[in-house]
Design an enzyme around this catalytic site. Structure first.
Site, PDB file in Angstrom:
ATOM      1  N   CYS A  27      39.307  51.937  30.136  1.00 12.03           N
ATOM      2  CA  CYS A  27      40.737  52.249  29.972  1.00 12.03           C
ATOM      3  C   CYS A  27      41.150  52.050  28.515  1.00 12.03           C
ATOM      4  O   CYS A  27      42.319  51.840  28.215  1.00 12.03           O
ATOM      5  CB  CYS A  27      41.598  51.438  30.920  1.00 12.03           C
ATOM      6  SG  CYS A  27      41.459  49.678  30.722  1.00 12.03           S
ATOM      7  N   ASP A  63      36.505  38.249  39.150  1.00 12.63           N
ATOM      8  CA  ASP A  63      37.459  38.329  38.034  1.00 12.63           C
ATOM      9  C   ASP A  63      37.510  36.968  37.349  1.00 12.63           C
ATOM     10  O   ASP A  63      37.373  35.929  37.989  1.00 12.63           O
ATOM     11  CB  ASP A  63      38.861  38.720  38.529  1.00 12.63           C
ATOM     12  CG  ASP A  63      39.724  39.298  37.404  1.00 12.63           C
ATOM     13  OD1 ASP A  63      39.927  40.523  37.362  1.00 12.63           O
ATOM     14  OD2 ASP A  63      40.198  38.502  36.549  1.00 12.63           O
ATOM     15  N   ALA A 106      32.530  38.308  34.217  1.00 17.35           N
ATOM     16  CA  ALA A 106      31.681  39.380  34.740  1.00 17.35           C
ATOM     17  C   ALA A 106      30.406  39.544  33.916  1.00 17.35           C
ATOM     18  O   ALA A 106      29.349  39.875  34.467  1.00 17.35           O
ATOM     19  CB  ALA A 106      32.461  40.687  34.768  1.00 17.35           C
ATOM     20  N   GLN A 123      49.391  41.435  35.671  1.00 19.99           N
ATOM     21  CA  GLN A 123      48.984  42.185  34.471  1.00 19.99           C
ATOM     22  C   GLN A 123      49.718  43.526  34.414  1.00 19.99           C
ATOM     23  O   GLN A 123      50.058  44.100  35.422  1.00 19.99           O
ATOM     24  CB  GLN A 123      47.472  42.372  34.492  1.00 19.99           C
ATOM     25  CG  GLN A 123      46.783  41.006  34.499  1.00 19.99           C
ATOM     26  CD  GLN A 123      45.292  41.100  34.300  1.00 19.99           C
ATOM     27  OE1 GLN A 123      44.798  42.028  33.672  1.00 19.99           O
ATOM     28  NE2 GLN A 123      44.575  40.133  34.837  1.00 19.99           N
ATOM     29  N   ASP A 147      35.527  47.970  36.371  1.00 21.28           N
ATOM     30  CA  ASP A 147      36.800  48.427  35.788  1.00 21.28           C
ATOM     31  C   ASP A 147      37.341  47.393  34.811  1.00 21.28           C
ATOM     32  O   ASP A 147      38.349  46.734  35.074  1.00 21.28           O
ATOM     33  CB  ASP A 147      37.798  48.680  36.934  1.00 21.28           C
ATOM     34  CG  ASP A 147      39.127  49.229  36.436  1.00 21.28           C
ATOM     35  OD1 ASP A 147      39.153  49.825  35.345  1.00 21.28           O
ATOM     36  OD2 ASP A 147      40.139  49.059  37.147  1.00 21.28           O
ATOM     37  N   ARG A 155      40.559  54.334  44.112  1.00 21.40           N
ATOM     38  CA  ARG A 155      40.390  53.359  45.199  1.00 21.40           C
ATOM     39  C   ARG A 155      40.195  54.085  46.522  1.00 21.40           C
ATOM     40  O   ARG A 155      39.393  53.692  47.364  1.00 21.40           O
ATOM     41  CB  ARG A 155      41.642  52.475  45.300  1.00 21.40           C
ATOM     42  CG  ARG A 155      41.755  51.479  44.175  1.00 21.40           C
ATOM     43  CD  ARG A 155      42.806  50.437  44.468  1.00 21.40           C
ATOM     44  NE  ARG A 155      44.163  50.878  44.231  1.00 21.40           N
ATOM     45  CZ  ARG A 155      44.835  50.672  43.096  1.00 21.40           C
ATOM     46  NH1 ARG A 155      44.266  50.048  42.085  1.00 21.40           N
ATOM     47  NH2 ARG A 155      46.081  51.071  42.967  1.00 21.40           N
TER      48      ARG A 155
HETATM   49  N1  SAH Z   1      40.348  47.362  39.151  1.00 19.37           N
HETATM   50  C1  SAH Z   1      41.558  46.597  39.137  1.00 19.37           C
HETATM   51  C2  SAH Z   1      42.143  46.450  37.751  1.00 19.37           C
HETATM   52  C3  SAH Z   1      41.265  45.733  36.748  1.00 19.37           C
HETATM   53  S1  SAH Z   1      42.115  45.178  35.319  1.00 19.37           S
HETATM   54  C4  SAH Z   1      42.563  47.221  40.122  1.00 19.37           C
HETATM   55  O1  SAH Z   1      42.326  48.342  40.618  1.00 19.37           O
HETATM   56  O2  SAH Z   1      43.562  46.583  40.413  1.00 19.37           O
HETATM   57  C5  SAH Z   1      40.914  44.261  34.466  1.00 19.37           C
HETATM   58  C6  SAH Z   1      40.664  42.866  35.011  1.00 19.37           C
HETATM   59  O3  SAH Z   1      39.561  42.308  34.271  1.00 19.37           O
HETATM   60  C7  SAH Z   1      41.781  41.864  34.857  1.00 19.37           C
HETATM   61  O4  SAH Z   1      42.120  41.366  36.128  1.00 19.37           O
HETATM   62  C8  SAH Z   1      41.207  40.722  33.981  1.00 19.37           C
HETATM   63  O5  SAH Z   1      41.597  39.433  34.425  1.00 19.37           O
HETATM   64  C9  SAH Z   1      39.737  40.903  34.208  1.00 19.37           C
HETATM   65  N2  SAH Z   1      38.846  40.394  33.157  1.00 19.37           N
HETATM   66  C10 SAH Z   1      39.012  40.429  31.820  1.00 19.37           C
HETATM   67  N3  SAH Z   1      37.919  39.927  31.184  1.00 19.37           N
HETATM   68  C11 SAH Z   1      37.039  39.583  32.158  1.00 19.37           C
HETATM   69  C12 SAH Z   1      35.730  39.023  32.144  1.00 19.37           C
HETATM   70  N4  SAH Z   1      35.097  38.753  31.006  1.00 19.37           N
HETATM   71  N5  SAH Z   1      35.114  38.803  33.330  1.00 19.37           N
HETATM   72  C13 SAH Z   1      35.752  39.095  34.507  1.00 19.37           C
HETATM   73  N6  SAH Z   1      36.991  39.618  34.564  1.00 19.37           N
HETATM   74  C14 SAH Z   1      37.625  39.862  33.412  1.00 19.37           C
END
Ligand code: SAH
Length: 387
Positions: free
Chosen positions: A331, A247, A274, A197, A291, A209
């Protein structure tokens, strides 16, 4: 040099050094896509040099407010050099080989994003102006950074608004694009710059983090929207009692599994939505990281996005043991900090928990935000205490 002449009074935002000229402010003039134009107020005075985007609502982006400054290959080399000097001076640069080197408007380079993953750069050309200077930009990046491999991820949606086709692949050099090894604060990650991504990794969350690592000792940690599990690796490295990554993307969870094993840590990996996960019987947890992706991609999606943030946060709060903590983020650039705080208030109220703000969280210092272009501030977050 071709000009763009603004309507009377519409030079105001340029005087405040905002780098965008919207189509509604233009009286006449123009040129080819990406061409550098002189921007003039209605009386003919030159205020800036800007790149023309004939198809975008953001009709031009300012390269320089100094009418005497030429926009040529040396201009780009100079701006890139400045951006890299700033990154070299950051404390984090001693602890990681993965940094955002160029952050668009904030570095005086509208439309250009460059991330460094060890010896591979990932570049995004997101506007017609910078697209036109692609070759000199790539040359300067190679020369100044010393990285021979540059992978291009010009596949972001915003390119469509500029009338530009997506372009993905190595622009310079060659490497295994799916597994670029990086180190962050002593932890190891593999970054898929080709299919991951954004540019492959969420560098903007690095300092958050690190905070999670310091908070995680002995805690049961839930990492919602985990992507490649980076928060989870930090939490486990910080001595978490347990870590659960959630995820919806199976490739993201596969990467999370690989990242956990690279660091010799254990984490439960769950492929799930989620929104559904938080409604099921899980937990309790002592630290929840939430996030989500940008729910509001445009201004008219803000209300729906706010409902999404409220929903997932409200249920997540209910999973937290008394005295636990939450790191929660948005974000969405279009959702203001003020609105995000209100959304968290509404979530807390409906969750029926006593909740306090401990501190505000933002993107790391390699993602500076131009004072004059606050639109660049997209990542906002709170560390919360949940009773
Ligand atoms: N916190 C992570 C970045 C998160 S990006 C880091 O530090 O690397 C947001 C993520 O949400 C993506 O991986 C995407 O696949 C996921 N996502 C999007 N919609 C979602 C959903 N409904 N349930 C779970 N994950 C989801």
């Amino acid at each position: 040099m071709n000009s763009l002449i603004l309507k009377k009074g519409r030079e105001r935002s340029l005087k405040r050094r905002h780098p965008w000229i919207f189509s509604g402010a233009v009286e006449k003039g123009g040129g080819k896509a990406g061409e550098t134009l002189e921007v003039r107020d209605n009386s003919g005075k030159v205020l800036a040099h800007a790149a023309y985007s004939p198809q975008s609502q953001i009709r031009a982006r300012v390269w320089t407010f100094d009418p005497a400054e030429a926009v040529d290959a040396a201009f780009f080399r100079n701006r890139i050099q400045k951006a890299l000097v700033l990154r070299d001076a950051l404390p984090a640069a001693k602890h990681t080989n993965a940094l955002r080197l160029v952050n668009g408007e904030s570095d005086g380079l509208p439309g250009l994003v460059v991330d460094r993953y060890a010896d591979v750069l990932v570049a995004q050309f997101l506007a017609a102006g910078v697209e036109r200077w692609r070759d000199p930009v790539l040359d300067a990046l190679t020369e100044i950074s010393g990285c021979e491999a540059i992978f291009e991820r010009s596949d972001a949606e915003v390119r469509k608004l500029e009338g530009l086709e997506p372009r993905v692949g190595f622009a310079r050099g060659n490497r295994d694009a799916q597994r670029c090894p990086i180190i962050e604060y002593g932890l190891n990650f593999r970054v898929d710059v080709e299919a991951g991504q954004k540019t492959g990794f969420f560098l903007d969350q690095r300092e958050n983090r690190r905070l999670a690592r310091t908070l995680a000792g002995g805690k049961r940690v839930l990492n919602l929207f985990s992507y490649s599990g980076a928060f989870g690796v930090y939490a486990a490295a910080g001595g978490a009692a347990s870590v659960t990554n959630v995820d919806v993307s199976a490739p993201a969870i596969e990467a999370a599994r690989e990242n956990a094993s690279l660091n010799g840590v254990v984490a439960e990996q769950v492929v799930a939505d989620a929104f559904q996960y938080v409604r099921q019987k899980h937990g309790p947890f002592d630290l929840v990281v939430c996030d989500p992706p940008a729910f509001a991609k445009s201004r008219n999606e803000v209300e729906r996005a706010a409902r999404g943030y409220k929903d997932v946060n409200l249920y997540a709060m209910r999973m937290i043991a008394p005295g636990g903590m939450m790191m929660t983020f948005s974000c969405s650039g279009h959702l203001s900090l003020d609105l995000f705080q209100k959304v968290m208030f509404a979530a807390a109220l409906d969750a029926g928990r006593r909740i306090s703000f401990v501190r505000r969280l933002t993107a790391g210092p390699d993602h500076p935000v131009s004072m004059y272009c606050p639109e660049g501030e997209y990542l906002k977050g709170f560390l919360l205490e949940v009773h």
